[in-house]
Design a protein around this motif. Structure first.
Motif, PDB file in Angstrom:
ATOM      1  N   LEU A  16      -1.262 -33.793  28.282  1.00  9.40           N
ATOM      2  CA  LEU A  16      -0.906 -33.239  29.584  1.00  9.40           C
ATOM      3  C   LEU A  16      -1.114 -31.741  29.559  1.00  9.40           C
ATOM      4  O   LEU A  16      -1.119 -31.113  28.499  1.00  9.40           O
ATOM      5  CB  LEU A  16       0.570 -33.497  29.932  1.00  9.40           C
ATOM      6  N   ARG A  17      -1.220 -31.167  30.749  1.00  8.77           N
ATOM      7  CA  ARG A  17      -1.242 -29.720  30.909  1.00  8.77           C
ATOM      8  C   ARG A  17      -0.251 -29.387  32.017  1.00  8.77           C
ATOM      9  O   ARG A  17       0.063 -30.232  32.858  1.00  8.77           O
ATOM     10  CB  ARG A  17      -2.644 -29.206  31.240  1.00  8.77           C
ATOM     11  N   SER A  18       0.257 -28.192  31.999  1.00 11.57           N
ATOM     12  CA  SER A  18       1.212 -27.794  33.032  1.00 11.57           C
ATOM     13  C   SER A  18       0.891 -26.389  33.517  1.00 11.57           C
ATOM     14  O   SER A  18       0.235 -25.608  32.822  1.00 11.57           O
ATOM     15  CB  SER A  18       2.647 -27.840  32.489  1.00 11.57           C
ATOM     16  N   TRP A  19       1.365 -26.099  34.716  1.00  5.90           N
ATOM     17  CA  TRP A  19       1.227 -24.768  35.282  1.00  5.90           C
ATOM     18  C   TRP A  19       2.321 -24.577  36.323  1.00  5.90           C
ATOM     19  O   TRP A  19       2.855 -25.536  36.861  1.00  5.90           O
ATOM     20  CB  TRP A  19      -0.167 -24.547  35.882  1.00  5.90           C
ATOM     21  N   ARG A  20       2.637 -23.327  36.547  1.00  6.23           N
ATOM     22  CA  ARG A  20       3.720 -22.981  37.476  1.00  6.23           C
ATOM     23  C   ARG A  20       3.128 -22.454  38.780  1.00  6.23           C
ATOM     24  O   ARG A  20       2.204 -21.660  38.781  1.00  6.23           O
ATOM     25  CB  ARG A  20       4.630 -21.932  36.848  1.00  6.23           C
ATOM     26  N   VAL A  21       3.704 -22.916  39.886  1.00  5.77           N
ATOM     27  CA  VAL A  21       3.414 -22.378  41.211  1.00  5.77           C
ATOM     28  C   VAL A  21       4.768 -22.017  41.800  1.00  5.77           C
ATOM     29  O   VAL A  21       5.561 -22.895  42.145  1.00  5.77           O
ATOM     30  CB  VAL A  21       2.680 -23.391  42.118  1.00  5.77           C
ATOM     31  N   GLN A  22       5.039 -20.728  41.836  1.00  5.76           N
ATOM     32  CA  GLN A  22       6.332 -20.195  42.238  1.00  5.76           C
ATOM     33  C   GLN A  22       7.425 -20.841  41.380  1.00  5.76           C
ATOM     34  O   GLN A  22       7.445 -20.643  40.189  1.00  5.76           O
ATOM     35  CB  GLN A  22       6.552 -20.372  43.735  1.00  5.76           C
ATOM     36  N   ARG A  23       8.320 -21.627  41.981  1.00  7.96           N
ATOM     37  CA  ARG A  23       9.423 -22.205  41.206  1.00  7.96           C
ATOM     38  C   ARG A  23       9.151 -23.621  40.727  1.00  7.96           C
ATOM     39  O   ARG A  23       9.986 -24.229  40.073  1.00  7.96           O
ATOM     40  CB  ARG A  23      10.692 -22.182  42.050  1.00  7.96           C
ATOM     41  N   GLN A  24       7.996 -24.161  41.050  1.00  4.78           N
ATOM     42  CA  GLN A  24       7.690 -25.534  40.668  1.00  4.78           C
ATOM     43  C   GLN A  24       6.729 -25.574  39.490  1.00  4.78           C
ATOM     44  O   GLN A  24       5.807 -24.765  39.404  1.00  4.78           O
ATOM     45  CB  GLN A  24       7.065 -26.296  41.837  1.00  4.78           C
ATOM     46  N   ILE A  25       6.955 -26.533  38.615  1.00  2.99           N
ATOM     47  CA  ILE A  25       6.041 -26.765  37.505  1.00  2.99           C
ATOM     48  C   ILE A  25       5.284 -28.046  37.803  1.00  2.99           C
ATOM     49  O   ILE A  25       5.885 -29.084  38.090  1.00  2.99           O
ATOM     50  CB  ILE A  25       6.783 -26.867  36.159  1.00  2.99           C
ATOM     51  N   PHE A  26       3.964 -27.933  37.749  1.00  2.93           N
ATOM     52  CA  PHE A  26       3.101 -29.085  37.962  1.00  2.93           C
ATOM     53  C   PHE A  26       2.623 -29.603  36.617  1.00  2.93           C
ATOM     54  O   PHE A  26       2.414 -28.826  35.681  1.00  2.93           O
ATOM     55  CB  PHE A  26       1.876 -28.686  38.801  1.00  2.93           C
ATOM     56  N   TYR A  27       2.431 -30.915  36.545  1.00  4.06           N
ATOM     57  CA  TYR A  27       1.896 -31.559  35.353  1.00  4.06           C
ATOM     58  C   TYR A  27       0.724 -32.431  35.757  1.00  4.06           C
ATOM     59  O   TYR A  27       0.748 -33.065  36.813  1.00  4.06           O
ATOM     60  CB  TYR A  27       2.957 -32.424  34.670  1.00  4.06           C
ATOM     61  N   ALA A  28      -0.292 -32.438  34.922  1.00  3.44           N
ATOM     62  CA  ALA A  28      -1.459 -33.294  35.137  1.00  3.44           C
ATOM     63  C   ALA A  28      -1.973 -33.737  33.779  1.00  3.44           C
ATOM     64  O   ALA A  28      -1.668 -33.130  32.747  1.00  3.44           O
ATOM     65  CB  ALA A  28      -2.546 -32.539  35.895  1.00  3.44           C
TER      66      ALA A  28
END
Length: 117
Positions: A62-74
């Motif tokens: 998996l990889r993750s990244w932050r957009v403002q206060r949310q963390i996305f995972y893909a």
């Protein structure tokens, strides 16, 4: 892929919740889902889910990244591709096309991300 990395990836997938999360994120595609969406869809409390997401990310799946206060995972499609290639690299004496239709396509199946991580 080194055998140790493959073992780590298989160990990460060898648990029901993590396998469900991984499969969900494969289906979600390269833009992924927020951690909250993953928790809701898998039915796991966020505090428990963060442990599972971390293990899958450290295993290169998996990889993750932050957009403002949310963390996305893909899904980390390159890491997944490396794992599949590791499994199939010696197939049929180095000729994976002999192992059956679709084997070589599976290794190249994964889409490229459309979002900067």
């Amino acid at each position: 892929m080194e055998p140790k990395a493959a073992i780590d990836a298989f160990a990460a997938l060898a648990q029901e919740t993590r396998l469900s999360v991984f499969r969900l994120l494969v289906q979600a595609g390269p833009n992924g889902l927020t951690a909250g969406e993953v928790a809701a869809r898998v039915g796991v409390p966020s505090s428990t889910l963060s442990h599972h997401l971390g293990l899958l990310e450290r295993a290169g799946l998996l990889r993750s990244w932050r957009v403002q206060r949310q963390i996305f995972y893909a899904t980390d499609y390159e890491g997944t591709r490396r794992l599949l290639a590791f499994l199939m690299e010696d197939c049929c004496q180095g000729l994976p096309e002999l192992c059956g239709t679709g084997i070589t396509e599976v290794i190249d199946c994964c889409p490229k991300p459309t979002v900067d991580a």
